[in-house]
Write an enzyme that holds these catalytic residues in place. Sequence first.
Site, PDB file in Angstrom:
ATOM      1  N   SER A  73       0.793  -1.236   0.000  1.00 38.24           N
ATOM      2  CA  SER A  73       0.000   0.000   0.000  1.00 38.24           C
ATOM      3  C   SER A  73       0.823   1.282   0.000  1.00 38.24           C
ATOM      4  CB  SER A  73      -0.949   0.005   1.207  1.00 38.24           C
ATOM      5  OG  SER A  73      -2.021  -0.888   0.988  1.00 38.24           O
ATOM      6  N   LYS A  76       0.140   3.686  -2.741  1.00 38.37           N
ATOM      7  CA  LYS A  76      -0.942   4.662  -2.667  1.00 38.37           C
ATOM      8  C   LYS A  76      -0.411   6.098  -2.613  1.00 38.37           C
ATOM      9  CE  LYS A  76      -4.595   1.803  -0.554  1.00 38.37           C
ATOM     10  NZ  LYS A  76      -4.001   0.464  -0.446  1.00 38.37           N
ATOM     11  N   SER A 131      -6.040   2.723   4.617  1.00 38.96           N
ATOM     12  CA  SER A 131      -5.476   2.099   3.422  1.00 38.96           C
ATOM     13  C   SER A 131      -6.559   1.387   2.621  1.00 38.96           C
ATOM     14  CB  SER A 131      -4.362   1.115   3.805  1.00 38.96           C
ATOM     15  OG  SER A 131      -3.427   0.976   2.773  1.00 38.96           O
TER      16      SER A 131
END
Length: 407
Positions: A73, A76, A131
């Site tokens: 993640s 991101k 997340s």
Amino acid sequence: MVLTVVAPSALAQDSGGAVGGERLGRTTVQVAPLAGAPALPSELTGRSWLVADAATGEVLAARDPHLPLPPASTLKMLFADTVLPKFDRALEHKVTTAELADLGVGSSLVGVKEDLPYRVEDLWRGVFLSSGNDAVHVLSHMNGGIQRTVAEMQERARALQAGDTKVLSPDGYDMDGQVSSAYDLTLFARAGLHNADFRSYCATRTARFPGGMDKLTGQRTSFDIANTDRLLGKYPGLIGVKNGYTTNAGATFTGAAERGGRTLLVTVMHPESQGKVYDEAASLLDWGFAATGKVQPVGRLVDEAASPTGEAEAEVLPPWSRPPLNHGSGSGLVPVVWTAAVLGTAVAAWATVHAVARRRRTAPAPAHGRGGSSGIGGHGRGRRHLTRRARVLLRTAARTRGPRVPR
């Protein structure tokens, strides 16, 4: 841990080597200590890591920072660099079932529900704090779809000179061939922190997130969400930015901390265990602050590539890069300021007309029957002109107020 120490005379970077300097292309630990420099932490198990000065871009120490690894993640951050500037944070969007389809099995979710409206700022809190892959998918569809967003993220990575990154999913979910590096993730964090909204979201520890509809009351519910970054609020001066974990990627973390007017960036990828990613990041930050002025850089974080015109793209914050709007406020400051300026001009013109009229009533008659010496015309021509101008400005103000963004 294999440690390579090079004398200061051998610190020149090879422009033909790895991005950021030849030494950053090496697989061993790179550091260039001066007299009195503290030793690097001894318990570093990350396969790849880097610590750098956010302002100067100087890399203070690194281990195999260009090693391509699954980013989880932390990718991101690139998603936010790409999409966050595109939508007003107060914009409201009704989520469809299609926008929540095809989420990866086991994805981290914030709890977005179909057929309900969400503000963009709430979706971004879902991205940064929880997340939430569901929030990422909704924002991606708002941006034109998953594939378009992936293509734009790849283009953004190229502009940032993040050549180790290959994007296949906008949320960082494991996919064969999707990789990034400690060096690239640090570039994404550095770029993102120039955006006020990015910085605000990644520093938020807790927030209320919109829930479903209560069947008894018919009212919208909400619930608390908390940032999964374990250093936020615990490590002194930590700003953010993003953590990640999957079975395939292991633990990944990029953080930024400020101390004594200096901001450091750190990225750690795939240590021996998930919990160690925070311990090792914190120890590298401690070392970096203690090493101020006592090490020479072993490389640097490159700046964004120049645009096709030959000039670097200016880092301009969008009008909505500001603290969250208060409940019931409008869509932004720009229309309000413009309307106020127009109305102010109209009022000033009206006041001028009436002031001239008062002076004419009290002034002596002109010597030869001609207009007075005011310079705005005789026998009321100037007054009629200003009156017409005031009416035009008032009509313009009414047209430019525009529609309010739904909240």
